[in-house]
Design a protein around this motif. Structure first.
Motif, short mmCIF file in Angstrom:
data_model
loop_
_atom_site.label_atom_id
_atom_site.label_comp_id
_atom_site.label_asym_id
_atom_site.label_seq_id
_atom_site.Cartn_x
_atom_site.Cartn_y
_atom_site.Cartn_z
N VAL A 167 0.83 -1.20 0.00
CA VAL A 167 0.00 0.00 0.00
C VAL A 167 0.87 1.25 0.00
N THR A 168 1.97 1.24 0.74
CA THR A 168 2.87 2.39 0.76
C THR A 168 3.47 2.63 -0.62
N ALA A 169 3.88 1.55 -1.28
CA ALA A 169 4.44 1.69 -2.63
C ALA A 169 3.37 2.23 -3.59
N PHE A 170 2.14 1.73 -3.47
CA PHE A 170 1.04 2.22 -4.31
C PHE A 170 0.79 3.70 -4.06
N SER A 171 0.77 4.06 -2.79
CA SER A 171 0.52 5.46 -2.42
C SER A 171 1.63 6.37 -2.95
N ASP A 172 2.87 5.96 -2.75
CA ASP A 172 4.00 6.79 -3.19
C ASP A 172 4.07 6.89 -4.72
N SER A 173 3.71 5.79 -5.40
CA SER A 173 3.87 5.75 -6.85
C SER A 173 2.70 6.34 -7.62
N PHE A 174 1.48 6.15 -7.12
CA PHE A 174 0.32 6.52 -7.91
C PHE A 174 -0.53 7.65 -7.30
N ILE A 175 -0.62 7.73 -6.00
CA ILE A 175 -1.48 8.75 -5.38
C ILE A 175 -0.71 10.03 -5.08
N MET A 176 0.50 9.90 -4.56
CA MET A 176 1.27 11.09 -4.20
C MET A 176 1.56 12.01 -5.38
N PRO A 177 1.82 11.49 -6.58
CA PRO A 177 2.04 12.43 -7.69
C PRO A 177 0.85 13.36 -7.94
N PHE A 178 -0.37 12.83 -7.80
CA PHE A 178 -1.55 13.69 -7.95
C PHE A 178 -1.64 14.72 -6.84
N ILE A 179 -1.37 14.30 -5.63
CA ILE A 179 -1.42 15.23 -4.49
C ILE A 179 -0.32 16.28 -4.62
N ASN A 180 0.86 15.84 -5.04
CA ASN A 180 1.96 16.80 -5.23
C ASN A 180 1.60 17.85 -6.27
N LYS A 181 1.01 17.40 -7.36
CA LYS A 181 0.62 18.34 -8.42
C LYS A 181 -0.47 19.28 -7.92
N LEU A 182 -1.45 18.71 -7.20
CA LEU A 182 -2.57 19.49 -6.69
C LEU A 182 -2.12 20.55 -5.68
#
Length: 128
Positions: A34-49
């Protein structure tokens, strides 16, 4: 002293301990996934947002102290995902258990009625 070690060995051989250890290992692997999924796929959207430029490595400094808020946000998202998955698993498990208990109670009541009918038939046969 010998009984202490025998008792300890018996404790280690218990089925519950093995199940708990297996569950812990699976939970740890799931957390990493889940951490790898979060760092790889969710965090880029949050970082951009939110406008973060360094992603998970985002931080700010105050008086030469480094505050890594990117890691915290990633961990928080992982926590929410794991909590949601565990919630759905426990909810499904409880629903399954309740359904099985209700079915067992229904079978038990039907069996009780059949026993009563059998007894009544036996009593009628004796009276005849």
């Amino acid at each position: 002293m010998k009984s202490f070690f025998k008792e300890f060995a018996d404790f280690l051989k218990q089925g519950n301990l093995i199940e708990i250890a297996s569950g812990l290992l699976l939970a740890t692997a799931f957390k990493d996934l889940v951490t790898a999924f979060s760092d790889s796929f969710i965090m880029p959207f949050i970082n951009k947002l939110l406008g973060f430029t360094k992603g998970v490595d985002s931080y700010f400094t105050v008086f030469d102290m480094k505050f890594e808020y990117g890691i915290f946000i990633s961990s928080f998202i992982s926590f929410i995902i794991i909590g949601f998955v565990l919630f759905t698993i426990v909810k499904s498990y409880n629903k399954f258990i309740i359904k099985n208990k209700e079915e067992a109670a229904q079978v038990e009541s039907e069996l009780s009625v059949l026993k009563d009918i059998k007894k009544l038939l036996e009593d009628q046969k004796k009276e005849s």
